[in-house]
Design an enzyme around this catalytic site. Structure first.
Site, PDB file in Angstrom:
ATOM      1  N   HIS A  84      34.768  45.992  25.747  1.00 48.71           N
ATOM      2  CA  HIS A  84      35.938  46.759  25.345  1.00 48.71           C
ATOM      3  C   HIS A  84      35.794  47.439  23.993  1.00 48.71           C
ATOM      4  CE1 HIS A  84      40.376  46.755  26.844  1.00 48.71           C
ATOM      5  NE2 HIS A  84      39.941  47.970  26.570  1.00 48.71           N
ATOM      6  N   ASP A 107      45.265  43.884  29.342  1.00 49.34           N
ATOM      7  CA  ASP A 107      44.234  42.963  28.889  1.00 49.34           C
ATOM      8  C   ASP A 107      44.825  41.568  28.728  1.00 49.34           C
ATOM      9  OD1 ASP A 107      41.998  41.809  27.553  1.00 49.34           O
ATOM     10  OD2 ASP A 107      41.595  43.667  26.464  1.00 49.34           O
ATOM     11  N   HIS A 109      43.690  39.875  26.298  1.00 45.33           N
ATOM     12  CA  HIS A 109      43.516  39.741  24.849  1.00 45.33           C
ATOM     13  C   HIS A 109      44.114  40.941  24.128  1.00 45.33           C
ATOM     14  CE1 HIS A 109      40.107  37.788  26.970  1.00 45.33           C
ATOM     15  NE2 HIS A 109      40.303  36.820  26.096  1.00 45.33           N
ATOM     16  N   ASP A 111      42.837  42.147  21.172  1.00 44.18           N
ATOM     17  CA  ASP A 111      41.729  42.916  20.576  1.00 44.18           C
ATOM     18  C   ASP A 111      42.155  43.632  19.304  1.00 44.18           C
ATOM     19  OD1 ASP A 111      40.217  42.057  22.704  1.00 44.18           O
ATOM     20  OD2 ASP A 111      40.377  43.927  23.831  1.00 44.18           O
ATOM     21  N   HIS A 124      34.169  43.364  20.201  1.00 42.87           N
ATOM     22  CA  HIS A 124      35.064  43.749  21.310  1.00 42.87           C
ATOM     23  C   HIS A 124      36.459  43.143  21.138  1.00 42.87           C
ATOM     24  CE1 HIS A 124      34.593  40.215  24.424  1.00 42.87           C
ATOM     25  NE2 HIS A 124      34.583  39.756  23.189  1.00 42.87           N
ATOM     26  N   ASP A 210      41.181  46.220  31.062  1.00 45.27           N
ATOM     27  CA  ASP A 210      40.166  45.178  31.005  1.00 45.27           C
ATOM     28  C   ASP A 210      40.307  44.313  32.254  1.00 45.27           C
ATOM     29  OD1 ASP A 210      38.691  42.782  30.430  1.00 45.27           O
ATOM     30  OD2 ASP A 210      38.855  43.195  28.287  1.00 45.27           O
ATOM     31  N   ASP A 212      39.526  41.427  32.759  1.00 48.17           N
ATOM     32  CA  ASP A 212      39.966  40.052  32.524  1.00 48.17           C
ATOM     33  C   ASP A 212      41.483  39.909  32.456  1.00 48.17           C
ATOM     34  OD1 ASP A 212      40.888  40.488  29.849  1.00 48.17           O
ATOM     35  OD2 ASP A 212      38.991  39.853  28.972  1.00 48.17           O
ATOM     36  N   GLU A 255      34.577  45.715  31.095  1.00 52.55           N
ATOM     37  CA  GLU A 255      34.259  44.282  31.051  1.00 52.55           C
ATOM     38  C   GLU A 255      33.830  43.672  32.393  1.00 52.55           C
ATOM     39  OE1 GLU A 255      33.849  42.312  28.432  1.00 52.55           O
ATOM     40  OE2 GLU A 255      34.911  43.269  26.760  1.00 52.55           O
TER      41      GLU A 255
END
Length: 286
Positions: A84, A107, A109, A111, A124, A210, A212, A255
């Site tokens: 990312h 996402d 996360h 980030d 990332h 992302d 994830d 990702e």
């Protein structure tokens, strides 16, 4: 025209499994795109900014390509990663080309760490902070030295793993966000409507997705899995509704990590999502 391009950036996640992921999709699923090489250069080995010099060079190449070869030709950049950190390049290109833009970060996360708050040193985990002009200067200056995004133009969807300093940034900067728990409580349709209403005043929006953000029980082929999360169907719904109802002008799908995948389920999802988005965007923009 929708231009599909990618870069197997792995140094932001410090995970070699990302190096071959795009090649795997090309060779096994016939995915056609222009692929930029990851640029490896001499490093100063800072523990809180791992692979800094190589990431700066790679993200600059991504930004330059997206800006000069796609956006300046009035085409739509659909970027496939890689980790990312690459969004520092793609979002910078969109922001410099269009001016004020919105950013939707789908996402697990946030980030939004900086070199001062990071625990891992993996870049990332820093792209949103960098795009806001925060942290290490070399990560904020792609194409120009201005901040690329305003905090009031950001929306997060699907958060499940937020570091304490990141939670403070969200609060201090008053950044709109929906955790996955919020989505479960409010309903995905309501969260998407809020997101769309919040950014509807803008003429251009970048969506950065992302993989994830999806529950790793469904899609294990990611670098930093976090329990719970969206279903693959919800992920498709999110990108589709945003693309239809907002002036989405650029997009990332990042990702995918083939080393961590099982029975190719994440690979198949990624290819299907890319193809679905390409068809939808071509229908909308021609």
């Amino acid at each position: 025209m929708i231009q599909l391009f990618g870069c197997p950036l792995s140094m932001g996640a410090n995970d070699d499994g990302l190096k071959t992921s795009l090649k795997y999709l090309q060779e096994n699923y016939g995915l056609k795109m222009n692929v930029l090489d990851e640029i490896i250069t001499d490093e100063t080995h800072q523990h809180n900014l791992k692979n800094l010099n190589s990431i700066v060079k790679t993200c600059d190449a991504i930004a330059q390509y997206s800006y000069h070869e796609i956006l300046q030709k009035n085409d739509f950049p659909l970027f496939i990663g890689g980790d990312h950190a690459a969004a520092m390049g793609t979002v910078s290109a969109a922001a410099v080309h269009y001016g004020e833009i919105g950013l939707i970060w789908v996402d697990a996360h946030t980030d939004i760490n900086t070199d001062q708050t990071t625990v891992t040193g993996n870049i990332h985990g820093m792209p949103v902070a960098a795009l806001l002009g925060m942290g290490e200067k070399s990560l904020t200056d792609f194409l120009n030295d201005e901040p690329k995004i305003k905090a009031g133009n950001i929306v997060y969807i699907g958060l499940r793993d937020v570091d304490p300093p990141e939670a403070e940034f969200l609060k201090e900067l008053n950044i709109k966000h929906f955790s996955y728990q919020d989505v479960k409580e409010k309903g995905l349709d309501n969260c998407l409507k809020e997101c769309i209403d919040y950014l509807s005043h803008l003429k251009h929006v970048h969506v950065s997705f992302d993989i994830d953000s999806v529950n790793p029980l469904y899609l294990p082929g990611v670098s930093v899995p976090v329990k719970d999360g969206f279903t693959p169907h919800q992920a498709n719904q999110i990108l589709s509704e945003l693309a239809i109802n907002l002036p989405v002008s650029s997009m990332d799908i990042v990702e995918f990590n083939t080393v961590h995948d099982k029975d190719d389920v994440t690979a198949k999802f990624t290819v299907q999502l890319i193809n679905d988005m390409k068809i939808l965007l071509e229908k909308k923009y021609g």
